[in-house]
Design an enzyme around this catalytic site. Sequence first.
Site, short mmCIF file in Angstrom:
data_model
loop_
_atom_site.label_atom_id
_atom_site.label_comp_id
_atom_site.label_asym_id
_atom_site.label_seq_id
_atom_site.Cartn_x
_atom_site.Cartn_y
_atom_site.Cartn_z
N THR A 186 0.91 -1.15 0.18
CA THR A 186 0.01 0.07 0.05
C THR A 186 1.07 1.32 -0.02
O THR A 186 2.19 1.10 0.24
CB THR A 186 -0.84 0.07 1.16
OG1 THR A 186 0.02 0.10 2.54
CG2 THR A 186 -1.87 -1.17 1.37
N TRP A 445 -19.76 17.55 8.53
CA TRP A 445 -18.54 17.09 7.60
C TRP A 445 -18.82 17.78 6.29
O TRP A 445 -19.72 17.83 5.68
CB TRP A 445 -18.54 15.52 7.54
CG TRP A 445 -18.11 14.87 8.69
CD1 TRP A 445 -18.16 15.34 9.86
CD2 TRP A 445 -17.94 13.43 8.91
NE1 TRP A 445 -17.48 14.34 10.83
CE2 TRP A 445 -17.60 13.24 10.23
CE3 TRP A 445 -17.90 12.42 7.78
CZ2 TRP A 445 -17.14 11.99 10.76
CZ3 TRP A 445 -17.68 11.23 8.35
CH2 TRP A 445 -17.19 10.80 9.57
#
Length: 541
Positions: A186, A445
């Site tokens: 990753t 958010w």
Amino acid sequence: MRGLMQEQPLLISQLIEFAARYHGDTEIVSRRVEGDIHRYGYADAARRSRQVARALDALAVPKHARVATLAWNGYRHFELYYGVSGSERIIHTINPRLHPEQMAWIVNHAEDDALCFDLTFTPLVKAIAPKCPTVRHWIALCDEAALPRDEGLPPLMSYEAWIGGQSDDYDWPEFDEHTAAGLCYTSGTTGNPKGVLYSHRSTLLHALASASPAVMGCTATDVVLPVVPMFHVNAWGLPYLCPMMGCKLVFPGAALDGKSIYELFESEGVTFSAGVPTVWQMLLAYLEQQGLKLSTMKRTVIGGSACPPAMLDAFRDKYGVTVNHAWGMTEMSPLGTYGTLKGKHLKLPPDAQRSILLKQGRAVFGVDMKIVDDAGEELPRDGKTFGNLMVRGPWIVREYFKGDGGRILDSEGYFHTGDVATLDPDGYMQITDRSKDVIKSGGEWISSIAIENIAMAHPAVAMAACIGLPHPKWDERPVLVVVRKPGVEVTKEALLAFYAGKIAKWQVPDDVLFVDTIPLGATGKMQKARLREQFADYRFV
Ligand code: AMP
């Protein structure tokens, strides 16, 4: 009672032998780092992959050993994909854009036995070789005459001499389909990178699923150019899908600039491509500057980061290319969702269709998705509520290599993607943010992607990143960081005015900061964490 059908393990070697038999003269065309164009067919690729397998035997590279690559998209890299995995070893593709320290760390963690590299990366090999004691064989992907002979390099073999002496008569071994086939780390934006270990079975199932007409839908009439690198989640599986479907393959090598990609598109008659938004940005800019058209391209899949709406429009309206938005990650081989319309959408006006296509798409069969709150409770699939996106399926990671990170699945076997998303009643998923990039303003958010998408539609903006910076009253407030197009002026006020009527007022950024460049990570994604560091001293007035 068990079914009475044959049990044949799903193995990667079957793909190349299938292509050799049924599409033997279908071409694989590569722009080599040497500068010229190389072409041959699947039958040749299969022959040379078998030579790779024998050459690994000759070096006594054990079963399950990791054979690393530092290489661009090209035919030799393709042969390694098959020769290494097919002979029960593990191909470990390394991202050459990583810092050499990080690269050496990965090589050691993987305990790579051999490392094959394109000549472009000779300086990197020189830098990391002394730090990589497990690597017994260093193989330069070139012929003997081109072998670098600089001081300070480990003893090298040339790929052509290495495989050239081997017979191409080789019986691929048969083994358990759950055996490891490939390893990819990753990007590791926080902490050390983690290894994702794909199996033969997961790779073939992923290829079958992505080949379906509901997904990439490539056929033996397609000419496919993966711009996405073979070191970034196996070029999204295209090196497996193309031989399975008999597509002509075009590999761009190291030249990913707009001009080079355009030339290959036109000279090879490319119909389908795949890449991250940043590379398409370069191609679109080149086409616009030169006043060019695309004569054979039909479709492209865009993923890796959100596809800005302006990009989908430019491809569709100016060049007649359909964009399909896809989402996935290294841990998912990578495909999770793919954006296409349903029958009932065909009657909708173009604008409504466009909004659907701009979502990241619907789950591909085999992938289950849910969104949950921070306590792990499932949230409604109403297209409005956003939560942590969780996934499970047969080509999704169960555990990282060597158990790093411990248990990574919830009690129902779902993997936490780290993305924040909505799911709508029709199954379309929309990413609103990476969980670490979401902007938390006064308990609400704000999606940084939504803010960036609007900025990207402004004619003066070349690149835009929206980051949350600490605010004394609201916790965080959005700030837009912008790279202007060369020679174009635009003010902060004009950019902020551009948001009027497009999003709620409280979501409009508080400020615009102009910069020359936005840092990009090893896979071409904007590094917002670095931008947040860069502007750590910023104060709201
Ligand atoms: P990587 O493992 O490097 O491929 O990165 C995976 C991450 O890239 C995902 O978890 C998402 O945050 C991001 N990503 C991939 N595709 C998309 C997309 N179409 N839209 C938005 N973000 C995406």
